[in-house]
Design an enzyme around this catalytic site. Sequence first.
Site, PDB file in Angstrom:
ATOM      1  N   GLU A 211       1.035  -1.038   0.017  1.00 11.17           N
ATOM      2  CA  GLU A 211       0.101  -0.032   0.141  1.00 11.17           C
ATOM      3  C   GLU A 211       0.869   1.207  -0.099  1.00 11.17           C
ATOM      4  O   GLU A 211       1.412   1.545   1.096  1.00 11.17           O
ATOM      5  CB  GLU A 211      -0.908   0.091   1.332  1.00 11.17           C
ATOM      6  CG  GLU A 211      -2.057  -1.125   1.326  1.00 11.17           C
ATOM      7  CD  GLU A 211      -2.942  -1.043   0.539  1.00 11.17           C
ATOM      8  OE1 GLU A 211      -3.258   0.076  -0.247  1.00 11.17           O
ATOM      9  OE2 GLU A 211      -3.584  -2.343   0.431  1.00 11.17           O
ATOM     10  N   CYS A 245      -2.161   9.603   2.242  1.00  8.15           N
ATOM     11  CA  CYS A 245      -1.432   8.804   1.144  1.00  8.15           C
ATOM     12  C   CYS A 245      -2.687   9.296  -0.077  1.00  8.15           C
ATOM     13  O   CYS A 245      -2.075   9.466  -1.130  1.00  8.15           O
ATOM     14  CB  CYS A 245      -1.409   7.284   1.084  1.00  8.15           C
ATOM     15  SG  CYS A 245      -2.911   6.551   1.669  1.00  8.15           S
TER      16      CYS A 245
HETATM   17  P1  NAD Z   1       8.153   4.864   4.954  1.00 15.41           P
HETATM   18  O1  NAD Z   1       8.092   4.102   3.898  1.00 15.41           O
HETATM   19  O2  NAD Z   1       9.283   5.619   5.431  1.00 15.41           O
HETATM   20  O3  NAD Z   1       7.773   4.230   6.440  1.00 15.41           O
HETATM   21  C1  NAD Z   1       6.875   2.882   6.550  1.00 15.41           C
HETATM   22  C2  NAD Z   1       7.307   2.059   7.649  1.00 15.41           C
HETATM   23  O4  NAD Z   1       8.670   1.358   6.665  1.00 15.41           O
HETATM   24  C3  NAD Z   1       7.765   2.189   8.915  1.00 15.41           C
HETATM   25  O5  NAD Z   1       7.389   1.442   9.655  1.00 15.41           O
HETATM   26  C4  NAD Z   1       9.381   2.291   8.646  1.00 15.41           C
HETATM   27  O6  NAD Z   1       9.913   2.029   9.747  1.00 15.41           O
HETATM   28  C5  NAD Z   1       9.541   1.249   7.774  1.00 15.41           C
HETATM   29  N1  NAD Z   1      10.703   1.375   6.916  1.00 15.41           N
HETATM   30  C6  NAD Z   1      11.493   2.569   6.398  1.00 15.41           C
HETATM   31  N2  NAD Z   1      12.450   2.381   5.714  1.00 15.41           N
HETATM   32  C7  NAD Z   1      12.776   1.011   5.924  1.00 15.41           C
HETATM   33  C8  NAD Z   1      13.645   0.032   5.364  1.00 15.41           C
HETATM   34  N3  NAD Z   1      14.748   0.783   4.556  1.00 15.41           N
HETATM   35  N4  NAD Z   1      13.375  -1.098   5.330  1.00 15.41           N
HETATM   36  C9  NAD Z   1      12.319  -1.621   5.946  1.00 15.41           C
HETATM   37  N5  NAD Z   1      11.554  -1.031   6.411  1.00 15.41           N
HETATM   38  C10 NAD Z   1      11.622   0.504   6.497  1.00 15.41           C
HETATM   39  O7  NAD Z   1       6.717   6.027   4.846  1.00 15.41           O
HETATM   40  P2  NAD Z   1       6.289   6.830   6.030  1.00 15.41           P
HETATM   41  O8  NAD Z   1       6.992   8.109   5.820  1.00 15.41           O
HETATM   42  O9  NAD Z   1       6.161   6.257   7.347  1.00 15.41           O
HETATM   43  O10 NAD Z   1       4.855   7.164   5.560  1.00 15.41           O
HETATM   44  C11 NAD Z   1       4.510   7.947   4.355  1.00 15.41           C
HETATM   45  C12 NAD Z   1       4.373   7.266   3.076  1.00 15.41           C
HETATM   46  O11 NAD Z   1       3.514   6.205   3.170  1.00 15.41           O
HETATM   47  C13 NAD Z   1       3.864   8.178   1.917  1.00 15.41           C
HETATM   48  O12 NAD Z   1       4.369   7.714   0.835  1.00 15.41           O
HETATM   49  C14 NAD Z   1       2.443   7.721   1.697  1.00 15.41           C
HETATM   50  O13 NAD Z   1       1.553   8.020   0.386  1.00 15.41           O
HETATM   51  C15 NAD Z   1       2.378   6.425   2.105  1.00 15.41           C
HETATM   52  N6  NAD Z   1       1.126   5.812   2.722  1.00 15.41           N
HETATM   53  C16 NAD Z   1       0.498   4.946   2.030  1.00 15.41           C
HETATM   54  C17 NAD Z   1      -0.841   4.478   2.351  1.00 15.41           C
HETATM   55  C18 NAD Z   1      -1.590   3.550   1.590  1.00 15.41           C
HETATM   56  O14 NAD Z   1      -2.476   3.114   2.164  1.00 15.41           O
HETATM   57  N7  NAD Z   1      -1.432   3.373   0.232  1.00 15.41           N
HETATM   58  C19 NAD Z   1      -1.271   4.762   3.604  1.00 15.41           C
HETATM   59  C20 NAD Z   1      -0.550   5.782   4.425  1.00 15.41           C
HETATM   60  C21 NAD Z   1       0.722   6.391   3.854  1.00 15.41           C
END
Ligand code: NAD
Length: 466
Positions: A211, A245
């Site tokens: 997602e 998002c």
């Molecule tokens: P992110 O991708 O930075 O982090 C999400 C999760 O991944 C966190 O728990 C983080 O600890 C983990 N993570 C970060 N780097 C990682 C790595 N290198 N390896 C493994 N895990 C890792 O996202 P964010 O900043 O927390 O959220 C914002 C993003 O999420 C935006 O792009 C937004 O559009 C998206 N989002 C999508 C939805 C959806 O339902 N499609 C919903 C909410 C947010």
Amino acid sequence: MNNLIEIAQKQRAYSKVLAKKPLEYRLQKLQNLREALKGEWQHKLAQAMKADFNKGEVEVRLTEILPTLDNIKILRSNLKKWIRPTKVKTPIMLLGSTSYTEVQPKGNVLIISPWNYPIFLTLQPLTNAIAAGNTVIMKPSEHTPETSRVMAELIRSIFSEEEAYVALGGVELAKELLDIRFDHIFFTGSTAVGQIVMTAASKHLTSVTLELGGKSPTIVDNSANAYAAGQRIAWAKFTNAGQICIAPDHVYVHNSKLEDFKKGVVETIQRFYGEHPMKSDDFVQIVNTNHWERLSSMLGESIKEKGELIIGGNASRELRKIEPTVIVDPPKQGALMREEIFGPILPVFTFNELDQPLDEISNREHPLVVYIYSHNKKNIRRIQNNTRAGATAVNMSLIQVANNYLPFGGVGHSGMGRTNGESGFLEFSNTRAVYYQWGLPVNKVLSAPYTQKKLRIVQFIIDKLL
Ligand code: NAD
């Protein structure tokens, strides 16, 4: 790490036990979670979110608790029906057999969630995973530490460690978890991290739901009520300070409608947040300094570029806020169009012919949503046919996610797989095909030696039955 491996191993073993438990067991677990969220945990979670990024209690209950409870309600009312084996048709050449599908749990699953709706985006997939009969490890975001901590307590109060467990930590912990073998990974977050998750999952051939994010565009055409569109888009863009998002990332407005649109947007911002939005308690902070810096440099750069600033434009490091900002006709290749904005800055582009936004949208990666404001059915169909996205909402923004009967998800760079209600349940299930032979099997008739008579039978099927 050792502890995590141990928990994952215990969960893996326990998932086999769980798979054999009756439906009532899953329903009871969902009921326990429901009661907890309706009771004291509602306030505890809201307090945690206030501490993490100053989100008001009403908004937490409305946007995090309510949709999670709604999903539980749908799961509890339909689970019995969904887990029943479903008979499918039998083609005439397989006469003598019956076929059906049945859903089974995937096993031991991992849920990794982001910070922007930390409760809903962790607990909603959890409810789907539990309904489907899995054991679950969750890794909520390190950027909402208080909320993640309270969720861990909540889960401990309902589930044993071998059944559901919240692992607290950041990127390093997420990487460690991705090294462990799971039966499914449900990831919500950025597109860049989604790629990392998919690469890691491929090592074990683990299935994934991604997602992700993206730049969801909105089109306001020349038949739209542009004043109302401006009001609705302002609500959708500045709620949670644009950190959603499916927030409208940028808007295309027909030239003839620009003034009405601007009026709707500006009036709404002032009505919601007053003359000084950064002082309003209802206007949330940017989650952390890194994101604030990213947004304020994007804002600074875009203000220097060409374009008309119609409201906002300021940022406060101390308050960790960015004013609700709207800029008309900034450069198409400028600061606001390079990446997902994910903050309270709205670029608005004017157009005369619908082809122009359609070309631009279809030349970008597929977004989560294409929003359409129009009363012209031909235009709506044309936009639908000429773009690809996870969803479309017509004459409204954002609220489509609240319908848990609609599948939610992206396509291409905005993700894969679906969540919400039944699609969420299926995402954590393996739909198993079952073929049951009770009559003469076809191989008796159609196996070697291939005589002329057998050829005639095959040809008859090809010519007459297919
Ligand atoms: P992110 O991708 O930075 O982090 C999400 C999760 O991944 C966190 O728990 C983080 O600890 C983990 N993570 C970060 N780097 C990682 C790595 N290198 N390896 C493994 N895990 C890792 O996202 P964010 O900043 O927390 O959220 C914002 C993003 O999420 C935006 O792009 C937004 O559009 C998206 N989002 C999508 C939805 C959806 O339902 N499609 C919903 C909410 C947010």
